[in-house]
Design a protein around this motif. Structure first.
Motif, PDB file in Angstrom:
ATOM      1  N   ALA A  16       0.682  -1.154  -0.101  1.00 51.31           N
ATOM      2  CA  ALA A  16       0.274  -0.056  -0.122  1.00 51.31           C
ATOM      3  C   ALA A  16       0.761   1.272   0.073  1.00 51.31           C
ATOM      4  O   ALA A  16       0.765   2.195  -0.636  1.00 51.31           O
ATOM      5  CB  ALA A  16      -1.028   0.012   1.167  1.00 51.31           C
ATOM      6  N   LEU A  17       1.809   1.347   0.792  1.00 51.51           N
ATOM      7  CA  LEU A  17       2.808   2.526   0.791  1.00 51.51           C
ATOM      8  C   LEU A  17       3.610   2.785  -0.357  1.00 51.51           C
ATOM      9  O   LEU A  17       3.854   3.888  -0.847  1.00 51.51           O
ATOM     10  CB  LEU A  17       3.633   2.244   2.112  1.00 51.51           C
ATOM     11  CG  LEU A  17       3.256   2.520   3.397  1.00 51.51           C
ATOM     12  CD1 LEU A  17       4.005   2.141   4.527  1.00 51.51           C
ATOM     13  CD2 LEU A  17       2.450   3.663   3.670  1.00 51.51           C
ATOM     14  N   HIS A  18       4.040   1.291  -1.183  1.00 49.57           N
ATOM     15  CA  HIS A  18       4.445   1.515  -2.351  1.00 49.57           C
ATOM     16  C   HIS A  18       3.528   2.158  -3.296  1.00 49.57           C
ATOM     17  O   HIS A  18       4.091   2.991  -4.292  1.00 49.57           O
ATOM     18  CB  HIS A  18       5.099   0.101  -2.717  1.00 49.57           C
ATOM     19  CG  HIS A  18       5.498  -0.049  -4.084  1.00 49.57           C
ATOM     20  ND1 HIS A  18       6.839   0.522  -4.722  1.00 49.57           N
ATOM     21  CD2 HIS A  18       4.926  -0.195  -5.133  1.00 49.57           C
ATOM     22  CE1 HIS A  18       6.891   0.440  -5.953  1.00 49.57           C
ATOM     23  NE2 HIS A  18       5.588  -0.141  -6.355  1.00 49.57           N
ATOM     24  N   ALA A  21       3.502   5.938  -2.893  1.00 48.74           N
ATOM     25  CA  ALA A  21       4.742   6.586  -3.287  1.00 48.74           C
ATOM     26  C   ALA A  21       4.662   6.590  -4.831  1.00 48.74           C
ATOM     27  O   ALA A  21       5.150   7.667  -5.332  1.00 48.74           O
ATOM     28  CB  ALA A  21       5.828   5.867  -2.916  1.00 48.74           C
ATOM     29  N   LYS A  22       4.407   5.522  -5.518  1.00 46.41           N
ATOM     30  CA  LYS A  22       4.317   5.407  -6.778  1.00 46.41           C
ATOM     31  C   LYS A  22       3.313   6.245  -7.693  1.00 46.41           C
ATOM     32  O   LYS A  22       3.644   6.929  -8.638  1.00 46.41           O
ATOM     33  CB  LYS A  22       4.488   4.025  -7.225  1.00 46.41           C
ATOM     34  CG  LYS A  22       4.617   3.741  -8.749  1.00 46.41           C
ATOM     35  CD  LYS A  22       4.638   2.413  -9.185  1.00 46.41           C
ATOM     36  CE  LYS A  22       5.027   1.994 -10.408  1.00 46.41           C
ATOM     37  NZ  LYS A  22       5.119   0.565 -10.733  1.00 46.41           N
ATOM     38  N   PHE A  54      -7.599   7.460  -6.602  1.00 45.40           N
ATOM     39  CA  PHE A  54      -7.461   6.537  -7.891  1.00 45.40           C
ATOM     40  C   PHE A  54      -7.826   6.893  -9.213  1.00 45.40           C
ATOM     41  O   PHE A  54      -8.991   7.613  -9.266  1.00 45.40           O
ATOM     42  CB  PHE A  54      -8.215   5.239  -7.458  1.00 45.40           C
ATOM     43  CG  PHE A  54      -7.671   4.581  -6.502  1.00 45.40           C
ATOM     44  CD1 PHE A  54      -6.694   3.741  -6.254  1.00 45.40           C
ATOM     45  CD2 PHE A  54      -8.524   4.753  -5.154  1.00 45.40           C
ATOM     46  CE1 PHE A  54      -6.043   2.922  -5.473  1.00 45.40           C
ATOM     47  CE2 PHE A  54      -7.720   4.076  -4.169  1.00 45.40           C
ATOM     48  CZ  PHE A  54      -6.693   3.372  -4.110  1.00 45.40           C
ATOM     49  N   ARG A  55      -7.075   6.931 -10.363  1.00 45.69           N
ATOM     50  CA  ARG A  55      -7.239   7.329 -11.414  1.00 45.69           C
ATOM     51  C   ARG A  55      -8.204   6.515 -12.377  1.00 45.69           C
ATOM     52  O   ARG A  55      -8.576   6.950 -13.342  1.00 45.69           O
ATOM     53  CB  ARG A  55      -6.221   7.843 -12.267  1.00 45.69           C
ATOM     54  CG  ARG A  55      -5.339   8.891 -11.781  1.00 45.69           C
ATOM     55  CD  ARG A  55      -4.475   9.450 -12.631  1.00 45.69           C
ATOM     56  NE  ARG A  55      -3.719  10.792 -12.037  1.00 45.69           N
ATOM     57  CZ  ARG A  55      -2.703  10.812 -11.726  1.00 45.69           C
ATOM     58  NH1 ARG A  55      -1.597   9.967 -12.012  1.00 45.69           N
ATOM     59  NH2 ARG A  55      -2.158  12.117 -11.214  1.00 45.69           N
TER      60      ARG A  55
END
Length: 111
Positions: A16-18, A21-22, A54-55
């Motif tokens: 989730a943290l990745h 960050a991304k 979220f796109r």
């Protein structure tokens, strides 16, 4: 917590943290871990960011990372839920029933 559950929860938070960050373009992220309820309690992990959200529609958020987080929670009888509003950030909640005793088998709960 059983060793395998600890590992799976760690990997859920890590993924989730990745993703934040991304993809999120966030300036802040908050991670909360709590035990809710008495007796048959739940371990709840909330991860919220102030990013772009979220796109793509959440129902299509079927990336390998999302699939892995869901599988890890489901292994222990839990779930992962995503919420997002455009330019208002994202929220991931993972819930897992607490095992009856340390080292208990997946899906067992406290009495």
């Amino acid at each position: 917590l059983p060793s395998g559950m600890e590992d799976d929860l760690y990997r859920i938070v890590q993924e989730a943290l990745h993703n934040v960050a991304k993809h999120a373009e966030a300036t802040a992220v908050v991670v909360r871990i709590a035990v809710c309820g008495s007796g048959d309690g739940l371990l709840v992990v909330d991860i919220e960011d102030d990013g772009v959200g979220f796109r793509r529609p959440l129902q299509s958020a079927g990336s390998l990372g999302m699939q892995s987080m869901r599988e890890r929670a489901q292994r222990w009888g839990g779930s992962v839920v995503l919420r997002s509003r455009s330019n208002r950030g994202g929220h991931l909640r993972a819930t897992v029933p607490l095992p009856e005793t340390p080292g208990a088998r997946p899906g067992t709960r406290r009495d």
